[in-house]
Structures are given as structure tokens and as C-alpha cells.
Design a protein around this motif. Structure first.
Motif, PDB file in Angstrom:
ATOM      1  N   LEU A  93       3.258 -10.158  -3.675  1.00 17.29           N
ATOM      2  CA  LEU A  93       4.468 -10.372  -2.556  1.00 17.29           C
ATOM      3  C   LEU A  93       4.774 -10.554  -1.102  1.00 17.29           C
ATOM      4  CD1 LEU A  93       6.653 -10.848  -5.348  1.00 17.29           C
ATOM      5  CD2 LEU A  93       5.746 -12.859  -5.185  1.00 17.29           C
ATOM      6  N   CYS A  94       4.599  -9.460  -0.687  1.00 17.35           N
ATOM      7  CA  CYS A  94       4.476  -8.431   0.527  1.00 17.35           C
ATOM      8  C   CYS A  94       3.485  -8.953   1.860  1.00 17.35           C
ATOM      9  CB  CYS A  94       4.177  -7.255   0.508  1.00 17.35           C
ATOM     10  SG  CYS A  94       6.073  -6.073  -0.020  1.00 17.35           S
ATOM     11  N   ALA A  95       1.620  -8.982   1.391  1.00 15.65           N
ATOM     12  CA  ALA A  95       0.914  -9.352   1.748  1.00 15.65           C
ATOM     13  C   ALA A  95       0.580 -11.082   1.821  1.00 15.65           C
ATOM     14  CB  ALA A  95      -0.155  -9.202   1.074  1.00 15.65           C
ATOM     15  N   GLY A  96       1.281 -11.767   0.405  1.00 11.68           N
ATOM     16  CA  GLY A  96       1.304 -13.144   0.314  1.00 11.68           C
ATOM     17  C   GLY A  96       2.214 -13.546   1.973  1.00 11.68           C
ATOM     18  N   GLY A  97       3.556 -12.934   1.934  1.00 15.15           N
ATOM     19  CA  GLY A  97       4.222 -13.426   2.640  1.00 15.15           C
ATOM     20  C   GLY A  97       3.661 -13.185   4.185  1.00 15.15           C
ATOM     21  N   GLY A  98       3.131 -12.114   4.399  1.00 14.96           N
ATOM     22  CA  GLY A  98       2.907 -11.705   5.496  1.00 14.96           C
ATOM     23  C   GLY A  98       1.794 -13.002   6.635  1.00 14.96           C
ATOM     24  N   LEU A 102      -0.868 -11.062   6.984  1.00 18.62           N
ATOM     25  CA  LEU A 102      -2.032 -10.278   5.906  1.00 18.62           C
ATOM     26  C   LEU A 102      -1.554  -8.525   5.767  1.00 18.62           C
ATOM     27  CD1 LEU A 102      -3.427 -10.128   2.692  1.00 18.62           C
ATOM     28  CD2 LEU A 102      -4.691 -10.666   3.640  1.00 18.62           C
ATOM     29  N   GLY A 103      -2.481  -8.106   7.031  1.00 21.16           N
ATOM     30  CA  GLY A 103      -1.789  -6.163   7.556  1.00 21.16           C
ATOM     31  C   GLY A 103      -0.734  -6.417   7.726  1.00 21.16           C
TER      32      GLY A 103
END
Length: 124
Positions: A112-117, A78-79
Motif C-alpha cells: 500500500l505504501c509503495a503503491g501509493g507513492g 515508489l522509492g
């Protein structure tokens, strides 16, 4: 002394994962550019491709940082996704000196970026 080495290694984990994410982003954007040129894609297809690139890049970065961290992998992922988005936002501000699009697009890209990570960290 050991704490400093451990902190440096955590910073290196993040930097390596972000670098891998941005390398993947660059390669995938190059492929999308070639597809746009060869197949004359419409705007919706290009937008969908860009969203897929964001998700895949952060997913791979999340997997990498999850394997390096071994504990709280989803938090590290997430980070990483948040860091990817922040760097993407800074690059956009540096190049265009403004944010293109509306707030809903920014929030969607952030999720999308936080979820993908985070998903990448969980499956690592």
C-alpha cells in the motif's frame, strides 16, 4: 562541485516529500482520533481509516517528489513509498520493540505504501 549540489538537492527532495507525508499522516491521524472519540467507531472502521491514511500520505508525497524530480517520477514515488514504510517500521520497532501483527499485514502495508507513492509519482 555541481554534482554534489545536484545530489544534495535529490536528498532534499526525498526529505521534503517524506516530511510532507508524515505531516499529512499526523494531521489525518488526529482527525481519525477525533472521529473515534466523537462517533465511537469500531475496530474495522479505524483499521480502514489507518490504511486510507497510509495511502493518502504516500500519494501526496509521491506527487510532491514527482513534481520535484520531473523524470522517472513513478520510480521516485515508489522509492518514497518504500522509504515511508521503512521509517514507519523503524518507528514501530523503536516504540514497541517488536512488530505487531503478522507477516501478511506487513507485506500488505508495504504494498500500500509503495503503491501509493508510485501512483502519486505517476499522476504528478
Amino acid at each position: 562541485m555541481e554534482r554534489r549540489i545536484q545530489k544534495d538537492s535529490k536528498v532534499m527532495w526525498v526529505l521534503k516529500s517524506l516530511l510532507a507525508s508524515y505531516i499529512i499522516t499526523g494531521i489525518m491521524l488526529l482527525v481519525l482520533t477525533v472521529l473515534l472519540y466523537k462517533m465511537d467507531l469500531n475496530e474495522k472502521a479505524v483499521s480502514a481509516g489507518i490504511v486510507a491514511i497510509y495511502v493518502m500520505a504516500t500519494l501526496v508525497g509521491g506527487i510532491i517528489i514527482g513534481k520535484l524530480a520531473r523524470v522517472r517520477r513513478f520510480v521516485w514515488g515508489l522509492g518514497l513509498g518504500i522509504g515511508y514504510f521503512a521509517l514507519l517500521l523503524l518507528i514501530t520497532l523503536g516504540v514497541y520493540h517488536t512488530l505487531n501483527g503478522n507477516g501478511a499485514n506487513l507485506i500488505t502495508t508495504f504494498i500500500l505504501c509503495a503503491g501509493g507513492g508510485m501512483v502519486g509519482g505517476m499522476i504528478s
